[in-house]
Design an enzyme around this catalytic site. Structure first.
Site: not given
Ligand SMILES: *Cc1c(COP(=O)(O)O)cnc(C)c1O
Length: 361
Positions: A52, A181, A307
């Site tokens: 992000t 991740h 998300c």
């Protein structure tokens, strides 16, 4: 990671004592190993908090330092929210945004990218692989089209890293985003690759501070996460080919099992050759999506992405494929991974078939 959480607790920016030196050595070792994993130079890797932030830094950073008049960006409609929402904000602030459609299987056409470029284009951002439907974008070709027009090309590669071949020697991208991740590494760490060959690309940092990471990302470096990211990438790359084959086979057998027992099942995204090996995304006709997902809570699956699952809105990716709201909601995304076994696949297939039949009945 453990030694850097317990014993070597130094700050990598402390240059006057051995604790700092040891932390710095660990960070630089990790940087070298990550760079080596993608055929890059260590100084081309900047650590961030995740993809992000990398996407924000790439896009906002480029727009914030582009020459006057370079105020146009090009993105795909199926990009991650950390690209689309940045584009939307830039648009509200007066920049011009072109959102490129995808075809029925989620693919972007490099010719359409080339046709969208003009002398005002500051950046093109197209993900290497889509996390929801697994579609692999022709980023090599897109990069060439951008290079030919002197346009900066950014690719969100967080779903591609460690899963498909990715080498900055062959992929001529200027900026690549990564996330820890997504490769079994720690959460809260990511990286941005910034090409240094050719004229160095200038980026305006997202925030000001102590000037770490060559001034591009101020803040004390999270040494354990950085060490974990580097090791996670090495492990993924070691097993990549074998895992891609294994997971691709399991994914195909999951699809076959479900399709052999159910009518009205649509595959979302491209066929096996053009999608991530571990991704399967299916829509089920004549089924209520929310009820199906609820009934299958013994499976760790989702309809859209984690998300955006905080909102009930149907996936923007499935809508881009032309799905109605209700069909988009009646969709399941299966993500296979290192821990997935053939028994898991049997179980998942049986449960999905059972629940879809029950609901249709
Ligand atoms: C997960 C993901 C992100 C966000 O990564 P974080 O590290 O969680 O911020 C961005 N883009 C894509 C394609 C992703 O799959």
């Amino acid at each position: 990671m453990l030694p850097y959480l317990r014993d070597d607790f130094g700050n990598a920016s402390s240059t006057s004592h051995q604790y700092g030196w040891r932390a710095e050595a660990a960070v630089e070792d990790a940087r070298e190993r990550i760079a080596a994993g993608i055929g890059a130079e260590p100084e081309e890797i900047i650590f961030t908090s995740g993809a992000t932030e990398s996407n924000n830094l790439a896009i906002q950073g480029r727009l914030g330092s582009a020459p006057p008049g370079r105020d146009h960006i090009v993105v795909g409609v199926t990009e991650h929210p950390s690209v689309l929402e940045v584009a939307a904000r830039l648009e509200r602030e007066g920049r011009r945004v072109t959102r490129l459609p995808v075809d029925g299987s989620g693919m972007i056409d490099p010719d359409a990218v080339a046709a969208a470029l003009d002398e005002h284009t500051a950046l093109v951002s197209i993900a290497a692989a889509n996390g929801e439907i697994g579609a692999l974008a022709p980023v090599g070709e897109i990069a060439q089209r951008c290079r030919a027009r002197d346009v900066v090309f950014h690719s969100d590669a967080s779903q591609a890293l460690g899963k498909i071949p990715l080498d900055t020697g062959t992929l001529d991208a200027d900026l690549l985003s990564f996330s820890g991740h997504k490769i079994y590494g720690p959460k809260g760490i990511g990286a941005l690759y910034i090409r240094s060959r050719r004229p160095r690309l200038l980026l305006r940092p997202l925030f000001e501070g102590g000037g770490q990471e060559r001034g591009l990302r101020s803040g004390t470096l999270p040494v354990p996460q950085i060490v974990g990211l580097a090791r996670a990438l090495e492990l993924c790359l070691e097993e990549r080919e074998v895992e891609a084959g294994r997971l691709g086979n399991l994914r195909d057998s999951l699809l076959e099992r479900i399709r052999s027992e159910l009518e009205g099942v649509r595959l979302n995204g491209p066929g096996p050759g053009a999608r991530l090996p571990a991704n399967l995304n299916l829509s089920f006709e004549a089924v209520d999506g929310e009820r199906l997902l609820l009934a299958l809570s013994d499976l760790a699956i989702s309809s859209g992405s984690a998300c955006s699952s905080a909102s009930d809105a149907p996936s923007h990716v499935l809508e881009a494929l032309g799905h109605s709201d209700s069909l988009a909601k009646a969709s399941l995304r299966f993500g296979l991974g290192r821990g997935t076994t053939a028994e898991d696949i049997e179980y998942a297939a049986a449960r999905v078939v059972e629940e879809v039949k029950r609901q249709r009945g």
